[in-house]
Design an enzyme around this catalytic site. Structure first.
Site, PDB file in Angstrom:
ATOM      1  N   THR A 393     -29.196   6.193  23.085  1.00  0.00           N
ATOM      2  CA  THR A 393     -28.677   4.803  22.299  1.00  0.00           C
ATOM      3  C   THR A 393     -29.529   4.449  21.321  1.00  0.00           C
ATOM      4  O   THR A 393     -30.671   5.023  21.020  1.00  0.00           O
ATOM      5  CB  THR A 393     -28.358   3.719  23.497  1.00  0.00           C
ATOM      6  OG1 THR A 393     -27.476   4.286  24.521  1.00  0.00           O
ATOM      7  CG2 THR A 393     -27.953   2.573  22.929  1.00  0.00           C
ATOM      8  N   THR A 411     -24.201   3.498  20.728  1.00  0.00           N
ATOM      9  CA  THR A 411     -24.486   4.367  21.553  1.00  0.00           C
ATOM     10  C   THR A 411     -23.555   5.512  21.496  1.00  0.00           C
ATOM     11  O   THR A 411     -22.368   5.124  21.039  1.00  0.00           O
ATOM     12  CB  THR A 411     -24.534   3.839  22.922  1.00  0.00           C
ATOM     13  OG1 THR A 411     -25.011   4.967  23.827  1.00  0.00           O
ATOM     14  CG2 THR A 411     -23.278   3.268  23.337  1.00  0.00           C
ATOM     15  N   ASP A 435     -20.718   6.563  32.005  1.00  0.00           N
ATOM     16  CA  ASP A 435     -21.151   4.985  32.234  1.00  0.00           C
ATOM     17  C   ASP A 435     -20.253   4.234  33.184  1.00  0.00           C
ATOM     18  O   ASP A 435     -20.451   3.104  33.766  1.00  0.00           O
ATOM     19  CB  ASP A 435     -21.438   4.290  30.818  1.00  0.00           C
ATOM     20  CG  ASP A 435     -22.586   4.358  30.598  1.00  0.00           C
ATOM     21  OD1 ASP A 435     -23.713   4.747  31.094  1.00  0.00           O
ATOM     22  OD2 ASP A 435     -22.893   3.874  29.251  1.00  0.00           O
TER      23      ASP A 435
HETATM   24  N1  GLY Z   1     -24.725   4.367  27.071  1.00  0.00           N
HETATM   25  C1  GLY Z   1     -25.878   3.352  27.451  1.00  0.00           C
HETATM   26  C2  GLY Z   1     -25.154   2.197  27.978  1.00  0.00           C
HETATM   27  O1  GLY Z   1     -24.353   1.832  27.403  1.00  0.00           O
HETATM   28  O2  GLY Z   1     -25.782   1.540  28.799  1.00  0.00           O
END
Ligand code: GLY
Length: 581
Positions: A393, A411, A435
């Site tokens: 990210t 990200t 996620d």
């Molecule tokens: N992709 C990392 C986050 O959004 O936590």
């Protein structure tokens, strides 16, 4: 990969590589009409103090672009747009058009703004889409390739930022177009990253990409991205429609069809950024402004600081075992709540007020024992999991001459996201679907577990750890903070805040100090390699299981000093760099 594509890959890569060699001689040009940025020769500046305005980001060229835009009359929002777009070109691993992010701002007129342009599950997504017929999670399906991608939000986020900016998109996007069209030289880190992902690029792409050439990349090579430049030009001409509709959308949908992905024209056309209400709370006479769900970051920061505030951390001192144990135990309890209670509040009733209520936090703290570790299985149920370190990210901290502060974390999720580049459009797609909790108790790539709150549903946003944060002191701008790092993000932000507020560190000291991380499950404390061995021994004696690991975070901080100067620092863990005036 199909033989035909393998040969086209090689032929087109050869053509690209000839361009690559030719570019630096042919185009010794500077980007920006009124600024002097040389994309073929630049240096990293890790920290500096500026009089008026500054930017800290993951790449020197992106920070220089942001500062130049403010110098030519833009405000912090103009810089936010231009810096993000530049990062999409020069920092392919995480800067993006095909991902999403959160923007948190406080204007000089004291208006708080939280823009949510997190990716969404496509309409055809469903709860069990990554499970086999026996209900087991299929390794990699949510992490790599076309099916891992959520509907991108970044360009909708930029569109939602434009009303706060002073300059037109046409100007703000031009540096990114130039960087993509005429190229920029790669740092050693970026060249190595591209080489490390070469096999994945070949496996997960249906068409040749600018990221693969016949020979390995090395520092000083020029990366030219003509397809990305053309995509940026369509956005320059048509605004967000240049991405979500027309040619770019056609490219995305065709890519999905070639790779069995599920994003449709309707998914793209229907994507909208959302305006959220920032989470505001206090810590030792500072006002902290955090991002609400679908980020877990604001709630986690409020919970952890809420549990720690009653202890005299300053008296204990930096990396004193008492202070570190308290921080670990606060992290453990907050992350257990993350797994159970947090998700997209548009789909699930996240009990935000309960989670940050001092009485609730006191209850959570009841079984704290200052002499030993609290086992995670006594906090709440869950399964052990593994933990990986691909956390790409990226964060940008900005302040302008008027004192408007902007904190943006954006990200692709993993390094180069899903590793899939949209054929013809030249940008990488995220792998943000990972996620979500693909199955209760099954860990995602960060080892995080979740349940119904973060289960997959059509059009839902996946839970994030991104924690763009602002801090006021006496109601005046004080800190702009944030970092990448997957689930380590909130703990990095927490430790940066404590390093400054409790331990009186400078911005650079605070972000570069060694960090540690606990996330409830797995029940281990991750420590950076330079954490003192004596501290580790003390913690082990108290029953903590310690796992050394690579870098935690790449934090960017701006601190406003007493007479208004902007102390600006970029993390030493990457190519991060500051710029300002
Ligand atoms: N992709 C990392 C986050 O959004 O936590």
């Amino acid at each position: 990969m199909h033989q035909f594509f393998r040969y086209s890959f090689i032929i087109i890569s050869l053509v690209l590589s000839i361009q690559v060699v030719a570019q630096p001689e042919k185009n010794k040009r500077l980007i920006c009409a009124t600024c002097t940025i040389n994309p073929y020769k630049y240096v990293q500046v890790k920290s500096d103090t500026f009089q008026k305005a500054s930017v800290s980001s993951a790449h020197p060229l992106a920070s220089l672009v942001g500062a130049a835009i403010m110098k030519q009359g833009g405000n912090a929002f103009d810089a936010a747009i231009a810096t993000q777009l530049a990062l999409a070109v020069v920092y392919s691993g995480a800067g993006n058009l095909g991902g999403g992010g959160f923007l948190l701002a406080r204007t000089h007129q004291q208006q708080l703004i939280a823009l949510d342009y997190r990716e969404k599950a496509p309409a055809r997504a469903h709860r069990d889409m990554y499970l086999d017929k026996d209900g087991n999670a299929i390794e990699q399906l949510s992490k790599l390739g076309h099916l891992a991608a959520g509907v991108p939000g970044t360009i909708a986020g930029i569109d939602a930022t434009l009303p706060y900016a002073k300059l037109p998109l046409k100007i703000l996007i031009q540096p990114a177009i130039d960087l993509a069209k005429y190229g920029f030289v790669l740092t050693e880190r970026e060249a190595n990253n591209l080489n490390d992902s070469r096999a994945a690029f070949e496996q997960y792409n249906t068409q040749p990409t600018a990221f693969v050439k016949p020979t390995s990349w090395k520092a000083g090579d020029t990366l030219v991205q003509p397809e990305l430049a053309a995509t940026l030009e369509r956005i320059q001409r048509w605004g967000a429609k240049g991405f979500y509709e027309g040619t770019t959308a056609d490219f995305i949908v065709a890519e999905m069809q070639r790779g069995k992905g599920i994003i449709t024209h309707n998914d793209l056309k229907n994507y909208k950024a959302a305006v959220r209400t920032p989470l505001v709370f206090n810590y030792r006479n500072h006002t902290i402004i955090g991002f609400p769900p679908p980020s877990s970051g604001g709630i986690l920061t409020a919970q952890m600081l809420g549990m720690l505030e009653r202890y005299p951390l300053r008296k204990y001192g930096f990396h004193n075992v008492k202070a570190v144990q308290l921080i670990i135990e606060a992290e453990r309890r907050a992350y257990a709540d993350r797994a159970e209670h947090m998700g997209d509040a548009d789909f699930y009733p996240v009990p935000t007020q309960m989670l940050i209520d001092p009485r609730y936090l006191q209850q959570r703290w009841r079984n704290y024992d200052s002499t030993k570790a609290t086992p995670s299985n006594t906090i709440s149920a869950g399964k052990q999991s593994t933990f990986t370190v691909s956390e790409e990210t990226t964060h940008i901290s900005i302040i302008d001459a008027d004192g408007t502060m902007v904190s943006i974390t954006t990200t692709l999720n993993g390094n180069y996201g899903s590793k899939t580049v949209v054929g013809g459009a030249g940008f990488l797609l995220n792998n943000e679907m990972d996620d979500f909790s693909v199955k209760p108790g099954v860990a995602n790539m960060y080892g995080a577990v979740g349940g119904v709150a973060n289960a997959i549903a059509p059009n839902k946003r996946m839970l994030s750890s991104m924690t763009p944060t602002l801090v006021l002191k006496d109601n005046q701008p004080y800190l702009v903070v944030g970092t990448p790092g997957g689930t380590t993000i909130p703990t990095s932000v927490l430790q940066t805040l404590i390093n400054i507020i409790d331990f009186d560190m400078s911005a650079a000291e605070a972000i570069n100090a060694p960090k540690f991380h606990h996330q409830w499950l797995p029940d281990v404390v991750y420590v950076e390699k330079n954490v003192a061995p004596s501290l580790i021994e003390h913690l082990q004696a108290m029953g903590y299981s310690i796992t050394p690991r690579g870098n935690i975070g790449r934090t960017e901080v701006i601190r406003v000093l007493p007479y208004g100067k902007r102390e600006t620092a970029a993390d030493i863990r990457g190519d991060d760099s500051v710029a300002g005036f």
